[in-house]
Design a protein around this motif. Sequence first.
Motif, PDB file in Angstrom:
ATOM      1  N   ASN A  81      52.578  46.455  31.661  1.00  0.00           N
ATOM      2  CA  ASN A  81      54.039  46.621  31.537  1.00  0.00           C
ATOM      3  C   ASN A  81      54.669  45.529  30.684  1.00  0.00           C
ATOM      4  O   ASN A  81      55.847  45.226  30.826  1.00  0.00           O
ATOM      5  N   ASP A  82      53.894  44.956  29.796  1.00  0.00           N
ATOM      6  CA  ASP A  82      54.388  43.964  28.842  1.00  0.00           C
ATOM      7  C   ASP A  82      54.655  44.718  27.533  1.00  0.00           C
ATOM      8  O   ASP A  82      53.869  44.681  26.587  1.00  0.00           O
ATOM      9  N   PHE A  83      55.778  45.421  27.508  1.00  0.00           N
ATOM     10  CA  PHE A  83      56.051  46.356  26.429  1.00  0.00           C
ATOM     11  C   PHE A  83      56.377  45.671  25.099  1.00  0.00           C
ATOM     12  O   PHE A  83      56.092  46.223  24.043  1.00  0.00           O
ATOM     13  N   GLU A  84      56.937  44.466  25.136  1.00  0.00           N
ATOM     14  CA  GLU A  84      57.216  43.753  23.894  1.00  0.00           C
ATOM     15  C   GLU A  84      55.914  43.407  23.174  1.00  0.00           C
ATOM     16  O   GLU A  84      55.790  43.600  21.961  1.00  0.00           O
ATOM     17  N   ASN A  85      54.939  42.893  23.911  1.00  0.00           N
ATOM     18  CA  ASN A  85      53.651  42.578  23.294  1.00  0.00           C
ATOM     19  C   ASN A  85      52.879  43.840  22.925  1.00  0.00           C
ATOM     20  O   ASN A  85      52.158  43.852  21.924  1.00  0.00           O
ATOM     21  N   ALA A  86      53.035  44.894  23.712  1.00  0.00           N
ATOM     22  CA  ALA A  86      52.400  46.174  23.370  1.00  0.00           C
ATOM     23  C   ALA A  86      52.954  46.689  22.048  1.00  0.00           C
ATOM     24  O   ALA A  86      52.202  47.131  21.175  1.00  0.00           O
ATOM     25  N   GLU A  87      54.279  46.618  21.894  1.00  0.00           N
ATOM     26  CA  GLU A  87      54.911  47.050  20.645  1.00  0.00           C
ATOM     27  C   GLU A  87      54.344  46.277  19.460  1.00  0.00           C
ATOM     28  O   GLU A  87      53.973  46.858  18.427  1.00  0.00           O
ATOM     29  N   ASN A  88      54.262  44.970  19.587  1.00  0.00           N
ATOM     30  CA  ASN A  88      53.723  44.135  18.515  1.00  0.00           C
ATOM     31  C   ASN A  88      52.279  44.517  18.179  1.00  0.00           C
ATOM     32  O   ASN A  88      51.912  44.630  17.007  1.00  0.00           O
ATOM     33  N   ALA A  89      51.469  44.736  19.196  1.00  0.00           N
ATOM     34  CA  ALA A  89      50.061  45.069  18.965  1.00  0.00           C
ATOM     35  C   ALA A  89      49.924  46.440  18.298  1.00  0.00           C
ATOM     36  O   ALA A  89      49.152  46.594  17.345  1.00  0.00           O
ATOM     37  N   TYR A  90      50.673  47.433  18.773  1.00  0.00           N
ATOM     38  CA  TYR A  90      50.609  48.755  18.142  1.00  0.00           C
ATOM     39  C   TYR A  90      51.096  48.696  16.703  1.00  0.00           C
ATOM     40  O   TYR A  90      50.508  49.313  15.813  1.00  0.00           O
ATOM     41  N   ASP A  91      52.184  47.958  16.466  1.00  0.00           N
ATOM     42  CA  ASP A  91      52.674  47.793  15.094  1.00  0.00           C
ATOM     43  C   ASP A  91      51.593  47.193  14.203  1.00  0.00           C
ATOM     44  O   ASP A  91      51.380  47.638  13.074  1.00  0.00           O
ATOM     45  N   ASN A  92      50.909  46.189  14.714  1.00  0.00           N
ATOM     46  CA  ASN A  92      49.850  45.555  13.932  1.00  0.00           C
ATOM     47  C   ASN A  92      48.664  46.481  13.710  1.00  0.00           C
ATOM     48  O   ASN A  92      47.988  46.393  12.690  1.00  0.00           O
ATOM     49  N   SER A  93      48.396  47.370  14.662  1.00  0.00           N
ATOM     50  CA  SER A  93      47.275  48.302  14.469  1.00  0.00           C
ATOM     51  C   SER A  93      47.576  49.288  13.347  1.00  0.00           C
ATOM     52  O   SER A  93      46.680  49.698  12.618  1.00  0.00           O
ATOM     53  N   ILE A  94      48.834  49.644  13.197  1.00  0.00           N
ATOM     54  CA  ILE A  94      49.248  50.622  12.188  1.00  0.00           C
ATOM     55  C   ILE A  94      49.436  49.962  10.820  1.00  0.00           C
ATOM     56  O   ILE A  94      49.184  50.571   9.783  1.00  0.00           O
ATOM     57  N   GLU A  95      49.854  48.711  10.843  1.00  0.00           N
ATOM     58  CA  GLU A  95      50.167  47.964   9.622  1.00  0.00           C
ATOM     59  C   GLU A  95      48.996  47.966   8.642  1.00  0.00           C
ATOM     60  O   GLU A  95      47.840  47.859   9.042  1.00  0.00           O
ATOM     61  N   GLU A  96      49.329  48.084   7.386  1.00  0.00           N
ATOM     62  CA  GLU A  96      48.346  47.989   6.300  1.00  0.00           C
ATOM     63  C   GLU A  96      47.162  48.944   6.480  1.00  0.00           C
ATOM     64  O   GLU A  96      46.025  48.627   6.103  1.00  0.00           O
ATOM     65  N   ASN A  97      47.414  50.088   7.088  1.00  0.00           N
ATOM     66  CA  ASN A  97      46.366  51.096   7.301  1.00  0.00           C
ATOM     67  C   ASN A  97      45.121  50.522   7.971  1.00  0.00           C
ATOM     68  O   ASN A  97      43.992  50.829   7.593  1.00  0.00           O
ATOM     69  N   ARG A  98      45.329  49.682   8.979  1.00  0.00           N
ATOM     70  CA  ARG A  98      44.195  49.040   9.652  1.00  0.00           C
ATOM     71  C   ARG A  98      43.342  50.034  10.433  1.00  0.00           C
ATOM     72  O   ARG A  98      42.157  49.813  10.617  1.00  0.00           O
ATOM     73  N   LEU A  99      43.957  51.102  10.915  1.00  0.00           N
ATOM     74  CA  LEU A  99      43.180  52.124  11.618  1.00  0.00           C
ATOM     75  C   LEU A  99      42.581  53.072  10.590  1.00  0.00           C
ATOM     76  O   LEU A  99      43.267  53.526   9.678  1.00  0.00           O
ATOM     77  N   GLN A 100      41.324  53.380  10.750  1.00  0.00           N
ATOM     78  CA  GLN A 100      40.567  54.047   9.702  1.00  0.00           C
ATOM     79  C   GLN A 100      40.731  55.564   9.631  1.00  0.00           C
ATOM     80  O   GLN A 100      40.455  56.159   8.608  1.00  0.00           O
TER      81      GLN A 100
END
Length: 135
Positions: A81-100
Amino acid sequence: MQIKDAIASVNETQMADCASVAKRAFSAGVYWSNKMDECTNPEDKTKYNENSIENYSYAIKNDESHGEIWYNLGNSYYFKNDFENAENAYDNSIEENRLQDDNSRSLAYFNLGNTYFMLGKDNYEKACRSYDEAI
């Protein structure tokens, strides 16, 4: 061997070492996440989730370019339930096409939408945009 060749060789070795450390830490994070999923005791689930966060965070410190690590870290924060850190992590996963692949990106956008929804009314529009991206 010239100095610049020696430096390049050391840098390649260090990069390989960081990638190896990140891979091992990621594997440990997945282990703890799976253990948490199999567990029924809430206290143990919390402990296992904290272990996964610790390992994913360590993996990112050694190699922040892998979207799967960021995505799994987002899932662990979401469970906490740490949604601020979850948001940051999901944003980073999407950033720069990091997910293949498209499926992984869709899941990340879907989970990001859920995270925005949990963050409350002020974020509903962002949630809708993330859900649209997921489709």
